[in-house]
Design a protein around this motif. Structure first.
Motif, short mmCIF file in Angstrom:
data_model
loop_
_atom_site.label_atom_id
_atom_site.label_comp_id
_atom_site.label_asym_id
_atom_site.label_seq_id
_atom_site.Cartn_x
_atom_site.Cartn_y
_atom_site.Cartn_z
N CYS A 161 -7.84 3.30 -5.57
CA CYS A 161 -6.95 3.30 -6.73
C CYS A 161 -6.91 4.70 -7.34
CB CYS A 161 -7.45 2.29 -7.76
SG CYS A 161 -6.40 2.19 -9.22
N PRO A 162 -5.70 5.23 -7.55
CA PRO A 162 -5.60 6.57 -8.14
C PRO A 162 -5.89 6.53 -9.63
CG PRO A 162 -3.42 5.67 -7.79
CD PRO A 162 -4.39 4.66 -7.23
N ARG A 179 0.83 -1.21 0.00
CA ARG A 179 0.00 0.00 0.00
C ARG A 179 0.86 1.26 0.00
NH1 ARG A 179 -5.55 -0.41 1.09
NH2 ARG A 179 -6.24 -2.52 1.66
N GLU A 180 1.91 1.25 0.79
CA GLU A 180 2.80 2.42 0.83
C GLU A 180 3.49 2.62 -0.52
OE1 GLU A 180 6.77 3.96 3.21
OE2 GLU A 180 5.54 2.40 4.11
N SER A 229 1.42 4.31 -3.21
CA SER A 229 1.00 5.69 -2.96
C SER A 229 1.61 6.60 -4.03
CB SER A 229 1.44 6.15 -1.58
OG SER A 229 0.78 5.42 -0.59
N ASP A 263 0.24 9.54 -7.49
CA ASP A 263 -0.88 10.23 -8.12
C ASP A 263 -1.58 9.34 -9.15
OD1 ASP A 263 -0.35 12.69 -6.75
OD2 ASP A 263 1.24 13.11 -8.22
N TRP A 306 -8.87 -0.29 -1.20
CA TRP A 306 -7.83 0.52 -1.83
C TRP A 306 -8.46 1.58 -2.72
CZ3 TRP A 306 -5.19 -0.69 -6.95
CH2 TRP A 306 -4.12 0.19 -7.19
#
Length: 197
Positions: A109-110, A80-81, A84, A86, A107
């Motif tokens: 999602c970006p 997850r980190e 991270s 955009d 999650w």
């Protein structure tokens, strides 16, 4: 127009166990910050069900190789980190993101950039838009570290990162704007099945 390098990206590739739906056996993530490709992170993962023979033939990862690997729960916080950013980039993105969404409950999602869709729209005349064909056409594997091989997550994520940068900054044109990439990215895949597990 906003420069595409204004976003931070993470390029992902997953290798699966060949089951339906596929479970994760390997994950790689490569950052792109300021338009520069960073160092990959990669994890072998012990899947909940065994790796099928067809998947083993594709990526070469055996059940023995993942027998002592961590479960996804063991590495979830680190993944997850690492994710991270955009935006997420992947080739035939719906496949990779489908696996990640199943594993990463909740999650967020970006934004997604799919290099398969981008290549179809920005590279005319290719015989194939499969990742391997584009790697050969654009010589994206040149200078990669020894020991990396196609259909392994680190190799595929690195060449996908190179493909994305190539598409964003073509050698014979100005760098594309963020809006141009967004318009041509297809928003995460077309439901095809070009990635096999």
């Amino acid at each position: 127009m906003t420069d595409w390098t204004s976003l931070t990206y993470v390029v992902v590739d997953v290798e699966g166990n060949g089951q339906q739906p596929p479970d994760l056996v390997e994950l790689a993530a490569v950052p792109i910050v300021g338009g520069v490709i960073g160092e990959p992170a990669c994890w072998l993962v012990k899947p909940e069900t065994p790796i099928s023979p067809i998947a083993r033939r594709i990526h070469g990862i055996t059940n023995g190789a993942v027998a002592t690997a961590p479960t996804f729960a063991d590495i979830e916080a680190e993944v997850r980190e690492t994710l991270s950013a955009d935006a997420v980039v992947a080739h035939n993105a719906h496949v990779d993101l489908g696996v990640l969404r199943r594993k990463l409950c909740g999650w967020d999602c970006p934004e997604i950039f799919d290099t398969l869709q981008l290549a179809r729209r920005l590279l005319s005349g290719a015989d194939s838009y499969k990742l391997g064909a584009l790697v050969d056409r654009l010589r994206l594997a040149e200078g990669l570290p020894d020991g990396l091989a196609p259909h392994r997550a680190t190799y595929d994520a690195l060449v996908t990162a190179r493909l994305f940068v190539h598409l964003a900054t073509p050698p014979d044109a100005w760098a594309r704007s963020l809006d141009q990439l967004r318009d041509r990215s297809g928003r995460g895949g077309d439901g095809g099945t070009e990635a096999l597990f």
